[in-house]
Motif scaffolding. Structure first.
Motif, PDB file in Angstrom:
ATOM      1  N   TRP A 289       0.847  -1.193   0.000  1.00  0.00           N
ATOM      2  CA  TRP A 289       0.000   0.000   0.000  1.00  0.00           C
ATOM      3  C   TRP A 289       0.882   1.242   0.000  1.00  0.00           C
ATOM      4  O   TRP A 289       0.910   2.003   0.973  1.00  0.00           O
ATOM      5  N   PRO A 290       1.603   1.488  -1.091  1.00  0.00           N
ATOM      6  CA  PRO A 290       2.566   2.602  -1.090  1.00  0.00           C
ATOM      7  C   PRO A 290       1.924   3.974  -0.928  1.00  0.00           C
ATOM      8  O   PRO A 290       2.593   4.915  -0.499  1.00  0.00           O
ATOM      9  N   GLU A 291       0.651   4.086  -1.229  1.00  0.00           N
ATOM     10  CA  GLU A 291      -0.019   5.381  -1.140  1.00  0.00           C
ATOM     11  C   GLU A 291      -0.538   5.675   0.267  1.00  0.00           C
ATOM     12  O   GLU A 291      -1.037   6.761   0.530  1.00  0.00           O
ATOM     13  N   ARG A 292      -0.409   4.718   1.175  1.00  0.00           N
ATOM     14  CA  ARG A 292      -0.966   4.896   2.520  1.00  0.00           C
ATOM     15  C   ARG A 292       0.122   5.087   3.567  1.00  0.00           C
ATOM     16  O   ARG A 292       1.224   4.583   3.438  1.00  0.00           O
ATOM     17  N   ARG A 293      -0.255   5.801   4.611  1.00  0.00           N
ATOM     18  CA  ARG A 293       0.634   5.964   5.769  1.00  0.00           C
ATOM     19  C   ARG A 293       0.567   4.703   6.628  1.00  0.00           C
ATOM     20  O   ARG A 293      -0.510   4.140   6.819  1.00  0.00           O
ATOM     21  N   VAL A 294       1.692   4.302   7.160  1.00  0.00           N
ATOM     22  CA  VAL A 294       1.724   3.174   8.090  1.00  0.00           C
ATOM     23  C   VAL A 294       1.920   3.733   9.499  1.00  0.00           C
ATOM     24  O   VAL A 294       2.842   4.509   9.747  1.00  0.00           O
ATOM     25  N   VAL A 295       1.013   3.346  10.385  1.00  0.00           N
ATOM     26  CA  VAL A 295       1.109   3.695  11.794  1.00  0.00           C
ATOM     27  C   VAL A 295       1.380   2.390  12.538  1.00  0.00           C
ATOM     28  O   VAL A 295       0.578   1.466  12.486  1.00  0.00           O
ATOM     29  N   ALA A 296       2.526   2.305  13.190  1.00  0.00           N
ATOM     30  CA  ALA A 296       2.918   1.081  13.880  1.00  0.00           C
ATOM     31  C   ALA A 296       2.727   1.238  15.381  1.00  0.00           C
ATOM     32  O   ALA A 296       3.163   2.231  15.967  1.00  0.00           O
ATOM     33  N   VAL A 297       2.078   0.250  15.975  1.00  0.00           N
ATOM     34  CA  VAL A 297       1.953   0.181  17.428  1.00  0.00           C
ATOM     35  C   VAL A 297       2.879  -0.948  17.859  1.00  0.00           C
ATOM     36  O   VAL A 297       2.680  -2.096  17.469  1.00  0.00           O
ATOM     37  N   PHE A 298       3.883  -0.621  18.654  1.00  0.00           N
ATOM     38  CA  PHE A 298       4.892  -1.602  19.031  1.00  0.00           C
ATOM     39  C   PHE A 298       4.857  -1.848  20.531  1.00  0.00           C
ATOM     40  O   PHE A 298       4.969  -0.920  21.328  1.00  0.00           O
ATOM     41  N   GLN A 299       4.717  -3.123  20.892  1.00  0.00           N
ATOM     42  CA  GLN A 299       4.801  -3.533  22.295  1.00  0.00           C
ATOM     43  C   GLN A 299       6.023  -4.447  22.439  1.00  0.00           C
ATOM     44  O   GLN A 299       5.991  -5.614  22.039  1.00  0.00           O
ATOM     45  N   PRO A 300       7.109  -3.900  22.970  1.00  0.00           N
ATOM     46  CA  PRO A 300       8.301  -4.736  23.150  1.00  0.00           C
ATOM     47  C   PRO A 300       7.997  -5.913  24.085  1.00  0.00           C
ATOM     48  O   PRO A 300       7.135  -5.821  24.957  1.00  0.00           O
ATOM     49  N   HIS A 301       8.742  -6.989  23.913  1.00  0.00           N
ATOM     50  CA  HIS A 301       8.509  -8.235  24.639  1.00  0.00           C
ATOM     51  C   HIS A 301       9.680  -8.555  25.545  1.00  0.00           C
ATOM     52  O   HIS A 301      10.809  -8.674  25.057  1.00  0.00           O
TER      53      HIS A 301
ATOM     54  N   ALA B  70       7.588   3.300   8.962  1.00  0.00           N
ATOM     55  CA  ALA B  70       6.335   3.744   9.584  1.00  0.00           C
ATOM     56  C   ALA B  70       6.331   5.266   9.674  1.00  0.00           C
ATOM     57  O   ALA B  70       7.323   5.879  10.061  1.00  0.00           O
ATOM     58  N   ALA B  71       5.207   5.869   9.313  1.00  0.00           N
ATOM     59  CA  ALA B  71       5.081   7.323   9.441  1.00  0.00           C
ATOM     60  C   ALA B  71       5.024   7.722  10.910  1.00  0.00           C
ATOM     61  O   ALA B  71       5.562   8.756  11.310  1.00  0.00           O
ATOM     62  N   VAL B  72       4.357   6.896  11.715  1.00  0.00           N
ATOM     63  CA  VAL B  72       4.198   7.136  13.144  1.00  0.00           C
ATOM     64  C   VAL B  72       4.443   5.817  13.862  1.00  0.00           C
ATOM     65  O   VAL B  72       4.013   4.762  13.397  1.00  0.00           O
ATOM     66  N   VAL B  73       5.147   5.881  14.990  1.00  0.00           N
ATOM     67  CA  VAL B  73       5.324   4.710  15.843  1.00  0.00           C
ATOM     68  C   VAL B  73       4.794   5.051  17.224  1.00  0.00           C
ATOM     69  O   VAL B  73       5.201   6.050  17.814  1.00  0.00           O
ATOM     70  N   LEU B  74       3.879   4.240  17.703  1.00  0.00           N
ATOM     71  CA  LEU B  74       3.375   4.376  19.058  1.00  0.00           C
ATOM     72  C   LEU B  74       3.969   3.217  19.852  1.00  0.00           C
ATOM     73  O   LEU B  74       3.769   2.057  19.509  1.00  0.00           O
ATOM     74  N   VAL B  75       4.734   3.540  20.890  1.00  0.00           N
ATOM     75  CA  VAL B  75       5.428   2.527  21.686  1.00  0.00           C
ATOM     76  C   VAL B  75       4.666   2.310  22.988  1.00  0.00           C
ATOM     77  O   VAL B  75       4.422   3.251  23.741  1.00  0.00           O
TER      78      VAL B  75
ATOM     79  N   LEU C 297      -0.701  -1.057  12.143  1.00  0.00           N
ATOM     80  CA  LEU C 297      -0.161  -2.378  12.441  1.00  0.00           C
ATOM     81  C   LEU C 297       0.110  -2.488  13.930  1.00  0.00           C
ATOM     82  O   LEU C 297       0.739  -1.596  14.509  1.00  0.00           O
ATOM     83  N   THR C 298      -0.348  -3.567  14.539  1.00  0.00           N
ATOM     84  CA  THR C 298      -0.005  -3.836  15.931  1.00  0.00           C
ATOM     85  C   THR C 298       1.068  -4.911  15.911  1.00  0.00           C
ATOM     86  O   THR C 298       0.854  -6.004  15.397  1.00  0.00           O
ATOM     87  N   LEU C 299       2.236  -4.575  16.459  1.00  0.00           N
ATOM     88  CA  LEU C 299       3.411  -5.439  16.362  1.00  0.00           C
ATOM     89  C   LEU C 299       3.997  -5.686  17.743  1.00  0.00           C
ATOM     90  O   LEU C 299       4.141  -4.763  18.533  1.00  0.00           O
ATOM     91  N   GLY C 300       4.316  -6.916  18.009  1.00  0.00           N
ATOM     92  CA  GLY C 300       4.934  -7.261  19.271  1.00  0.00           C
ATOM     93  C   GLY C 300       4.226  -8.425  19.926  1.00  0.00           C
ATOM     94  O   GLY C 300       3.363  -9.072  19.341  1.00  0.00           O
TER      95      GLY C 300
END
Length: 162
Positions: free
Chosen positions: A49-61, A80-85, A140-143
């Protein structure tokens, strides 16, 4: 022309699904170290999805992993355009002095990421995402742990009329 456009949309969607399925298959098989898996998920999302912004939610483990890999994690999110940690998912470990999600967020900023946001927990993450996310963004929710619940809660919040 209508059938051609519909066919092109279907082909594009199929390519996107295939790219994400390749990453998901690698994650399920455990073929990639976590930082490589994070990068791959973000790369595939940007490719699909190159035309879209990626917002990543990262929960370290785990505190022990963050202690060993915090510098590596800080370099994984350039797509990611934005990373929420979110706070570290302890998975039964005791906290380690000086090892926090704030350490990861600070290193992301020092590595040059333009938009890193820290959340104090699930509810805070949902509120911040609701304010940050734009129409058409890929969130994206990652972690590890329960980070996926943030995505579910965000969907519910956005679907509920204010």
């Amino acid at each position: 022309a209508r059938d051609g456009a519909a066919g092109e949309r279907e082909a594009t969607q199929a390519r996107r699904r295939e790219a994400l399925e390749r990453v998901a298959a690698c994650l399920r098989r455990g073929e990639m170290p976590e930082s490589n898996a994070l990068r791959a998920c973000l790369d595939r999302s940007r490719e699909g999805w190159p035309e879209r912004r990626v917002v990543a939610v990262f929960q370290p483990h785990r505190y022990s992993r963050v202690k060993d890999l915090h510098a590596e994690f800080s370099r994984c999110f350039s797509d990611a355009a934005v990373v929420l940690v979110m706070p570290i998912y302890a998975a039964g470990e005791s906290p380690v002095e000086g090892v926090t999600s704030g350490l990861v967020a600070r290193e992301m900023r020092e590595a040059g990421h333009p938009s890193v946001v820290e959340a104090q927990g699930h509810d805070d993450a949902v509120e911040k995402l609701a304010a940050l996310a734009r129409q058409g963004d890929i969130v994206l929710t990652l972690g590890a742990g329960d980070v996926w619940k943030v995505g579910e809660s965000l969907l519910k919040k956005l679907e509920t009329p204010s």
